[in-house]
Design an enzyme around this catalytic site. Structure first.
Site: not given
Lengths: 331, 331, 331
Positions: C230-232
């Site tokens: 996922g993002h980050n």
């Protein structure tokens, strides 16, 4: 052609027709949604109620429901109504749907946008869809169809009459690394993938190439979407695996098994023929006996789950406490 | 343009600015990493400490934090700071980022490398990315964007303002087979997929076509990456599903639901509106009441897990032993 | 060249050869399947029996098995036989397999069917496979290979000597939405993805771009197939993650970790260096200490599982009943 008569259906597929063979059928539908020009089916006697209430022009039924079906209206009686229905969907696709002829590029046997290596072998009756990649040494068997955007890697072999859906990747490297201090040293994956005849593989599913020998998918296997099949795995004849399942490396799964969606089978295991694994179940050891196996945490409302999950971490202690209570002197 | 003034932000998005509208903002950042030319936001009053310590040039806050925010420095006060921030990211993309004009092929509305069937319909305002496949009879709605390498299968319909990420497969066959002795007979999947407006679908996610009727994704649904949606599923308005989840065939999920990552929803179930499923939870029966549901095994150190997992297999026996202890005569 | 001599192997990789260096090796194989012109290996002293019975022409062994190995026949003794074998697979691929020269398009450095934006940067020693998409601002490092059908999104950076398998998607949008009444407002994902050196990413795996900052995969990370990142997220040096795992947004995973197949790590967590997560385990809170962690429901036959799962929902109650029994007066 956008419809087919009951006579034509029975002529092609057999079964005993009760009713007017001239009735034109314009679609297949469920009992609930079918109208007077639809054909439907029912295989489970529990659905007699829905059968009686259906507005379908004709219903395919087994012998046990034939009485109720004849009373309701037109029907076709056959020993295996679900199988009959499956064949009816095929007849429908082959006759009614094919009335819409493929136009333009989509009808090509090897789509011009596909990248097929000069040293790959594609059977003249196979179809390779748009934007597929078939690498050097790969073989695609007779009557097999690769839908759009499928990769078949170097030296991988696909048998006859297979269907690979969009996004499938056959023959990516297996996940093999040897530790070298803190870093990982790649183990080149020198095997390939061999897929038998009559195999169907769902969208975005991956089958990795073997480390030394080949990963093998036997005849008649059906894989749903987004499944991971690790290197050196062997999946036996006619086994069916539902979506999102993962089969880790070097595991052998027998014939005639079913594996539910999201199940995880760990590596280096042996699963016997005729084993049925429930969805979302983790198989962490070999299974030697056919049967039905399950292992997932039951759903609960969140608050109850939190309470029970917390207690679960003391389960071993609870057993000790019960033991102690049992050993206490009785009055 | 590589920056935007606070005045321009407030002119576009509203909110009450405290500070100098002429300040030029050159980026969006978290409270911790923001510098004097960044704008940040905080929506949860628990982060007041971080707000006070932030070096951000400006912070977007709700009314409850406006006092602390004004004391700290520049701020924009708005009722829903998180929503404001979402809109600010859109403004940023539309103005600052678009200052870099698309060049070459990437800017085409239908990328020349895409394979779009002559009988497919793509709205003039839609964008079809590089190496996409849009099959016969498919429809792509107004303002919808297919990123690179998306497949939209025959007769599938995508509504307006949708965003489909790379690797998405819409309209592969549902997983349907009738047993025929030891082998499986394919049930042709004669339905399609219908996707409403304002739907976003993450990378490599698959939505299968229906067996007879269509698989339906209603307006405003958000699907993350690597999700499997089986045939005949219906997902209600504005429901959001996180990555790696699987929704098995013929299940209906209500509106305004959230489903966590890796959750598995079995087939032929009905999930009410407003149901929230935790990550990695298995839904094995219908849920009729809105609420928050969970079911996964709690993490533990491996040794404790082994002990508790072993005891778990005797749990039923433990209950019997407790029952027996309870039934014993008391002193 | 289709074979290599033992002398050539030892000249390239070291180790102490016992036997005739002139023996020509025509393949690598497991102890069980190896014949007199194969080379095999054994690293675990538990397999001494299989070593003794192997028909391999030569076996790579560690010092503890050298006695048994020398008695059996030819062998190469080395401190780390598994690592030696990994390097042998690489030697094999580089020499024996490369004897089959790439022909036609498949040998191009940037395959002509790939869509590489004019503003992307591909190192002259990198290879971009058939039907890849490399978007504006993306960078592909020295010696990195994208196999067929890989997407590298706008501004994403791939380091040196990486290998991305078919179907990988780097830089799709992270899953970010702010609630706006009943609907969701998109949070534009303004970060990118930064991938270090010596990273391998398996087929159809996805790494999303960050919301504001970048998603980061550090040097030496190995990701298997069908993984969602996922993002980050940040994944530390040399961490290896098996297939079908999901790492939710904003989680940081340390260096030298291993995460088993199908594991789910929830969002916004911190996982320390040297943490080992079993397959199919859900990580729902941060882990601060290195160690081995597990959490999945043990497999059972379905009937036993049903009984125990039903009891599990009363576990908290069982604990209360034990407490009550313990508090009762003893005779």
């Amino acid at each position: 052609m956008s419809e087919i008569s009951l006579s034509a259906i029975v002529a092609a597929l057999g079964g005993q027709l009760h009713g007017d063979g001239g009735l034109q059928i314009c679609g297949l539908a469920s009992l609930e949604s079918a109208g007077p020009n639809h054909i439907s089916f029912v295989s489970n006697p529990r659905y007699q109620q829905q059968l009686v209430g259906s507005k379908a022009g004709c219903v395919v039924v087994g012998p046990s429901l034939s009485g109720a079906a004849v009373q309701r209206g037109f029907c076709i009686v056959t020993d295996q109504p679900y199988l009959y229905f499956a064949r009816l969907t095929q007849l429908w696709r082959a006759t009614v749907r094919s009335a819409r002829p493929p136009k333009g590029l989509a009808g090509a046997v090897i789509h011009p946008s596909a990248v097929v290596d000069a040293e790959a072998s594609v059977h003249p009756t196979a179809r390779v869809g748009a934007l597929c990649v078939v690498e050097r040494g790969a073989q695609i068997g007779a009557g097999t169809e690769l839908k759009a955007r499928v990769t078949v890697g170097e030296d991988c072999v696909i048998g006859a009459r297979c269907l690979l859906h969009s996004g499938v990747v056959i023959g990516a490297d297996g996940f093999g690394f040897a530790p070298d201090g803190e870093r990982w040293e790649k183990i080149e994956q020198l095997g390939a993938v061999r897929i038998g005849d009559d195999v169907e593989i769902g969208a975005n599913t991956c089958v990795d190439r073997g480390a030394l020998q080949d990963t093998v998918i036997e005849d008649g296997v059906k894989l749903d979407n987004l499944i991971q099949v690790g290197h050196n795995v062997r999946i036996g004849r006619n086994t069916a695996i539902a979506g999102c399942a993962g089969i880790a490396g070097s595991t052998t799964i027998g014939a005639q098994c079913t594996i539910g969606g999201g199940a995880v089978v760990l590596g280096h295991l042996q699963i016997a023929d005729g084993v049925h694994i429930s969805a979302a179940t983790v198989v962490s050891k070999s299974i030697k006996k056919p049967g039905h196996y399950t292992g997932f945490f039951p759903l609960d409302d969140n608050a109850s789950w939190e309470r029970n999950a917390a207690t679960l971490k003391q389960l071993h202690t609870l057993r000790e406490r019960i033991k102690k209570l049992e050993s206490e002197p009785k009055p």
